[in-house]
Design a protein around this motif. Structure first.
Motif, mmCIF file in Angstrom:
data_model
loop_
_atom_site.group_PDB
_atom_site.id
_atom_site.type_symbol
_atom_site.label_atom_id
_atom_site.label_comp_id
_atom_site.label_asym_id
_atom_site.label_seq_id
_atom_site.Cartn_x
_atom_site.Cartn_y
_atom_site.Cartn_z
ATOM 1 N N ASP A 1 56.355 -1.293 33.208
ATOM 2 C CA ASP A 1 56.226 -2.323 32.180
ATOM 3 C C ASP A 1 54.822 -2.905 32.157
ATOM 4 N N GLU A 2 54.256 -3.098 33.296
ATOM 5 C CA GLU A 2 52.909 -3.673 33.368
ATOM 6 C C GLU A 2 51.872 -2.698 32.824
ATOM 7 N N ILE A 3 52.120 -1.413 33.118
ATOM 8 C CA ILE A 3 51.186 -0.409 32.590
ATOM 9 C C ILE A 3 51.288 -0.349 31.054
ATOM 10 N N GLY A 4 52.518 -0.447 30.517
ATOM 11 C CA GLY A 4 52.698 -0.371 29.067
ATOM 12 C C GLY A 4 52.110 -1.589 28.351
ATOM 13 N N GLY A 5 51.976 -2.752 28.972
ATOM 14 C CA GLY A 5 51.454 -3.944 28.319
ATOM 15 C C GLY A 5 49.950 -4.013 28.323
ATOM 16 N N ARG A 6 49.260 -3.066 28.953
ATOM 17 C CA ARG A 6 47.803 -3.088 28.993
ATOM 18 C C ARG A 6 47.253 -1.834 28.313
ATOM 19 N N SER A 7 46.050 -2.048 27.687
ATOM 20 C CA SER A 7 45.397 -0.915 27.026
ATOM 21 C C SER A 7 43.953 -0.856 27.504
ATOM 22 N N PRO A 8 43.544 0.191 28.103
ATOM 23 C CA PRO A 8 42.159 0.278 28.600
ATOM 24 C C PRO A 8 41.138 0.356 27.467
ATOM 25 N N ASP A 9 41.538 0.808 26.210
ATOM 26 C CA ASP A 9 40.572 0.916 25.135
ATOM 27 C C ASP A 9 40.149 -0.470 24.647
ATOM 28 N N THR A 10 41.100 -1.414 24.581
ATOM 29 C CA THR A 10 40.777 -2.749 24.074
ATOM 30 C C THR A 10 40.109 -3.608 25.134
ATOM 31 N N ASP A 11 40.439 -3.346 26.383
ATOM 32 C CA ASP A 11 39.858 -4.157 27.476
ATOM 33 C C ASP A 11 39.354 -3.227 28.571
ATOM 34 N N PRO A 12 38.086 -2.781 28.404
ATOM 35 C CA PRO A 12 37.561 -1.843 29.412
ATOM 36 C C PRO A 12 37.526 -2.454 30.809
ATOM 37 N N ALA A 13 37.520 -3.777 30.932
ATOM 38 C CA ALA A 13 37.442 -4.398 32.259
ATOM 39 C C ALA A 13 38.714 -4.181 33.053
ATOM 40 N N ASN A 14 39.825 -3.903 32.359
ATOM 41 C CA ASN A 14 41.107 -3.714 33.064
ATOM 42 C C ASN A 14 41.365 -2.268 33.452
ATOM 43 N N SER A 15 40.399 -1.410 33.176
ATOM 44 C CA SER A 15 40.619 0.003 33.504
ATOM 45 C C SER A 15 40.828 0.215 34.990
ATOM 46 N N ALA A 16 40.111 -0.550 35.836
ATOM 47 C CA ALA A 16 40.259 -0.384 37.307
ATOM 48 C C ALA A 16 41.640 -0.796 37.754
ATOM 49 N N SER A 17 42.168 -1.896 37.234
ATOM 50 C CA SER A 17 43.498 -2.360 37.635
ATOM 51 C C SER A 17 44.577 -1.420 37.146
ATOM 52 N N ILE A 18 44.344 -0.826 35.945
ATOM 53 C CA ILE A 18 45.330 0.123 35.437
ATOM 54 C C ILE A 18 45.403 1.358 36.318
ATOM 55 N N GLU A 19 44.249 1.812 36.809
ATOM 56 C CA GLU A 19 44.235 2.966 37.717
ATOM 57 C C GLU A 19 45.019 2.672 38.998
ATOM 58 N N SER A 20 44.871 1.443 39.476
ATOM 59 C CA SER A 20 45.631 1.089 40.692
ATOM 60 C C SER A 20 47.130 1.057 40.418
ATOM 61 N N LEU A 21 47.504 0.642 39.214
ATOM 62 C CA LEU A 21 48.922 0.642 38.859
ATOM 63 C C LEU A 21 49.464 2.059 38.778
ATOM 64 N N PHE A 22 48.658 2.979 38.228
ATOM 65 C CA PHE A 22 49.082 4.374 38.185
ATOM 66 C C PHE A 22 49.261 4.944 39.593
ATOM 67 N N ALA A 23 48.326 4.569 40.490
ATOM 68 C CA ALA A 23 48.452 5.044 41.888
ATOM 69 C C ALA A 23 49.710 4.477 42.545
ATOM 70 N N ARG A 24 49.998 3.215 42.245
ATOM 71 C CA ARG A 24 51.204 2.591 42.810
ATOM 72 C C ARG A 24 52.447 3.249 42.258
ATOM 73 N N ARG A 25 52.433 3.622 40.966
ATOM 74 C CA ARG A 25 53.595 4.275 40.367
ATOM 75 C C ARG A 25 53.812 5.643 40.990
ATOM 76 N N ALA A 26 52.726 6.364 41.251
ATOM 77 C CA ALA A 26 52.860 7.678 41.878
ATOM 78 C C ALA A 26 53.438 7.547 43.297
#
Length: 507
Positions: free
Chosen positions: A177-202
């Protein structure tokens, strides 16, 4: 010229003489042989009179989830303890429809681990059929309990794993859910946190898959363990062989009786301190051993040798009596019968020299029987010895056993020969006898040892008592003769001694 002698210090005796201990224990062979035979008979009688109860046995193959090649038997020992619980006993009794108490039933069976996975159950009963039924009920009860415990364990383990999986799935849903609520294209600053969420999901997906696999293995492994726990040796009655049991129990009783007899003999020898070796007896009495005779008539193949020894002893004592003006006494210690025989033989040897009186100072009736025999020696009691004159030839026979009237021994004879049975008296009493005879001024010419040990090789001769020993009799007689000649020379009248001078003056 004066000479001085220095007494050499005698070596300190050992605290425990092994030679004397072995000899004394061997002399008590009747005791330990009797105990060995008694143990043999008791073991055989125990097997016959108290046969083992009917019993049955069965073997189980027990599978464990924690089995390891290097297991030291901890798991099978745990199974043995579980078998000995009232829960297993109660289940077996219910299957048997028995009203016996589980606490009492526990005393009638036992488990034993043969290997890490093999359990043997031994059960007793009133009959073979009952024992076999009990073994079957116990085996089934244990297998059912073991299977139930394994199922409950597997169920609890799978449930715990599935609970962990469900918790991880909830966390995974939150991450998605947290990954779906964020978009790296609109907020490039959140790209690092999104990557960590993907790692946590894996990571959560990996752990969820692991928990699923472990829960499946727990569910799959239980049937294998259940199938591996089974009865591999059907319950059967144990056959008991009475001859084999009697032979085994008799052998055990023989060994135990022999060991007990040897132990009692050794302890008795050490506590009683009764000398057996001729060296110890001679040392304690202060007199040498002059002869040895067996107890009684001796063995059949030794009677000729015994008879020769008695004849030599009689000849020696007769020579001593003839060569001395002092009366001789024979004092016994544990050998009244042998002393009576020696006295009668000595009286028979001296009968040709003239009238002889045997003074009976023994507490028994050994010599009193010879008084009534035709042609036997003249035997009188100790009370009649006071009526004898110094010119009457006599032989005194008495005892130095406990309770002896020491002051009466001088009326039996002014010199004595002790007749002592080996191992009869303690060392303290032998010292007492020697001291009392010395106080009465009765020299001990020698010791006649009765029932000696045939393997005794010790020396029974004392080399510092020649003035009283029998072997110094010739020297004492020579000194007495010299004194007699000297007295006769002193008694020659004065006029007889001067006759040669008068003849010379007349010439």
């Amino acid at each position: 010229m004066m000479t001085s002698t220095t007494a050499e210090s005698s070596p300190t005796p050992p605290l425990l003489d092994l030679h004397a201990l072995v000899v004394a224990v061997r002399r008590r062979r009747r005791l330990w042989c009797s105990l060995a035979v008694l143990g043999f008979l008791a073991g055989a009688a125990f097997a016959v009179l108290m046969p083992p109860a009917p019993s049955a046995t069965t073997k189980l193959l027990v599978a464990h989830a924690e089995d390891q090649p290097n297991d030291t038997g901890t798991l099978i020992r745990t199974d043995v303890e579980v078998l000995g619980t009232t829960r297993i006993a109660d289940r077996a009794l219910k299957a048997l429809k028995s009203s016996e108490k589980p606490e009492d039933f526990l005393k009638e069976y036992a488990g034993r681990g043969l290997t890490n996975n093999v359990l043997q159950i031994d059960v007793t009963g009133e009959t073979d059929a009952q024992a076999v039924a009990r073994a079957k009920a116990l085996a089934d009860a244990f297998v059912a309990d073991h299977v139930q415990r394994m199922r409950e364990t597997a169920k609890a383990e799978a449930k715990a794993l599935l609970d962990q999986r469900d918790r991880m799935q909830k966390e995974l849903a939150e991450v998605n859910d947290e990954i779906g609520g964020r978009s790296p294209d609109t907020d490039p600053a959140n790209s690092a946190s999104i990557e960590s969420l993907f790692a946590r999901r894996a990571e959560l997906n990996s752990r969820i898959a692991d928990f699923n696999q472990r829960a499946e293995e727990a569910r799959v492994g239980t049937p294998r363990l259940i199938a591996g726990t089974q009865i591999v040796d059907d319950p059967r009655a144990v056959a008991h062989s009475l001859p084999k049991a009697a032979a085994t129990n008799a052998a055990i009783g023989l060994v135990l009786g022999l060991v007990l007899g040897l132990a009692l003999s050794a302890v008795g020898v050490v506590v009683a301190d009764r000398p057996v070796l001729r060296r110890e007896i001679a040392t304690n009495l202060g007199a040498s051993v002059i002869a040895e005779l067996p107890h009684g008539s001796g063995r059949l193949w030794q009677r000729k040798r015994t008879r020769s020894a008695r004849e030599r002893l009689t000849t020696t004592l007769a020579r001593t009596v003839r060569g001395s003006a002092e009366p001789l006494s024979l004092l016994e210690l544990g050998s009244a019968r042998a002393t009576s025989v020696i006295a009668l033989n000595l009286a028979g040897a001296l009968a040709a020299d003239g009238p002889l009186v045997v003074v009976d100072g023994l507490p028994g009736t050994e010599l009193a029987k010879a008084r009534a025999q035709a042609g036997g020696p003249n035997v009188i009691t100790g009370a009649q010895a006071a009526s004898l004159t110094p010119q009457d030839r006599r032989i005194g026979v008495g005892s130095v056993a406990p309770g002896t009237a020491w002051t009466d021994l001088q009326y039996l004879g002014s010199q004595t020969v002790l007749v002592v049975r080996a191992g009869h008296a303690s060392a303290a009493w032998l010292h007492t006898v020697a001291r009392q005879l010395a106080d009465q001024h009765i020299p001990v010419l020698g010791v006649v040892l009765i029932d000696p040990d045939p393997r005794d090789r010790t020396d029974g001769t004392l080399w510092d008592g020649l003035h009283t020993a029998l072997r110094g009799q010739s020297e004492r007689l020579a000194r007495q003769q010299n004194k007699t000649v000297q007295r006769r020379a002193e008694r020659v009248p004065m006029w007889a001694a001067r006759v040669p001078d008068s003849d010379q003056e007349a010439r």
